[in-house]
Design an enzyme around this catalytic site. Sequence first.
Site, PDB file in Angstrom:
ATOM      1  N   SER A  46       0.919  -1.049  -0.094  1.00  0.00           N
ATOM      2  CA  SER A  46       0.062   0.062  -0.120  1.00  0.00           C
ATOM      3  C   SER A  46       0.998   1.296  -0.192  1.00  0.00           C
ATOM      4  CB  SER A  46      -0.907   0.033   1.284  1.00  0.00           C
ATOM      5  OG  SER A  46      -1.685  -1.114   1.329  1.00  0.00           O
TER       6      SER A  46
HETATM    7  N1  SAH Z   1      -1.230  -4.146   3.755  1.00  0.00           N
HETATM    8  C1  SAH Z   1      -0.483  -4.762   2.661  1.00  0.00           C
HETATM    9  C2  SAH Z   1      -1.683  -4.695   1.437  1.00  0.00           C
HETATM   10  C3  SAH Z   1      -1.386  -5.837   0.430  1.00  0.00           C
HETATM   11  S1  SAH Z   1      -2.387  -5.701  -0.871  1.00  0.00           S
HETATM   12  C4  SAH Z   1       0.571  -4.067   2.159  1.00  0.00           C
HETATM   13  O1  SAH Z   1       0.830  -2.850   2.422  1.00  0.00           O
HETATM   14  O2  SAH Z   1       1.672  -4.930   1.660  1.00  0.00           O
HETATM   15  C5  SAH Z   1      -3.871  -6.642  -0.058  1.00  0.00           C
HETATM   16  C6  SAH Z   1      -3.644  -8.097   0.274  1.00  0.00           C
HETATM   17  O3  SAH Z   1      -4.889  -8.599   0.510  1.00  0.00           O
HETATM   18  C7  SAH Z   1      -3.034  -8.875  -0.923  1.00  0.00           C
HETATM   19  O4  SAH Z   1      -1.804  -9.374  -0.275  1.00  0.00           O
HETATM   20  C8  SAH Z   1      -4.126  -9.948  -1.177  1.00  0.00           C
HETATM   21  O5  SAH Z   1      -3.506 -11.208  -1.470  1.00  0.00           O
HETATM   22  C9  SAH Z   1      -4.635  -9.838   0.553  1.00  0.00           C
HETATM   23  N2  SAH Z   1      -6.242 -10.531   0.242  1.00  0.00           N
HETATM   24  C10 SAH Z   1      -6.919 -10.241  -0.570  1.00  0.00           C
HETATM   25  N3  SAH Z   1      -8.029 -11.060  -0.208  1.00  0.00           N
HETATM   26  C11 SAH Z   1      -7.821 -11.671   0.759  1.00  0.00           C
HETATM   27  C12 SAH Z   1      -8.400 -12.753   1.836  1.00  0.00           C
HETATM   28  N4  SAH Z   1      -9.880 -12.942   1.487  1.00  0.00           N
HETATM   29  N5  SAH Z   1      -8.092 -12.969   2.904  1.00  0.00           N
HETATM   30  C13 SAH Z   1      -6.670 -12.583   3.266  1.00  0.00           C
HETATM   31  N6  SAH Z   1      -6.186 -11.730   2.485  1.00  0.00           N
HETATM   32  C14 SAH Z   1      -6.452 -11.558   1.282  1.00  0.00           C
END
Ligand code: SAH
Length: 220
Positions: A66
Amino acid sequence: MNGVDGVDYSAQLDALIEHIRSRGFADERVLEAMRRVPRHLLVPPEGRPFAYIDHALPIGEGQTISQPSLVAQMTSLLKLQGHERVLEIGTGSGYQTAILRLLCRELVTMERFPRLALGAFHRLRSLNLPPIVWVMGDGTRGFPPYAPYDCILVTAGCPDQVPPPFLEQLSPNGGRLLLPMGTRSYQLLTLITKRGDKLFTHTYGECVFVPLVGKYGWSE
Ligand code: SAH
């Protein structure tokens, strides 16, 4: 600040913090936590030159780390005092995970891609943070064994219907659920506070997150 590739990233980190502050962000506890997390160690090597630009970056599996100013805003909205039990949905790179862990008492983080979860686990281990509960699986179901949570932070975009497990697993004593809600490509940052059986909702502007995929989220 750990140097890799012969680069000292501390000036870049300082500049990023100043940039976020210059946009009117004034939560010093959150900025201090961000100052302690080496974002360049949490992105793939090819992303390191861009690690301290205020931008989302690819981290594999079609997912992104993010944008730092958004991480700052979301963390601040949780109003963490240090005594909270927090559930994070969407570990991704582990960047938000590390910042949360510096500001709360107990943290459970969930990720659906094993490769991302394991990568974050190994990278965060090198940061010597206090213990974190790592869960691989569909975060839209929440994680009942540790409920209720004082805060639930969702870092992937949710459809307009809040996944029921989040509301069920949120503490009725002012529990805070923060999630991007809207369409697959565009969301409103939404904060839901639970007091007894009442829910209070505020929105905080537009954002763009990758989709929350799972039983109570979007389909694949
Ligand atoms: N806070 C993280 C954001 C990653 S993007 C960072 O800054 O790196 C969002 C993440 O949510 C992705 O890694 C995706 O795989 C995860 N995600 C999406 N749906 C999900 C679910 N149902 N359960 C767990 N993770 C999920």
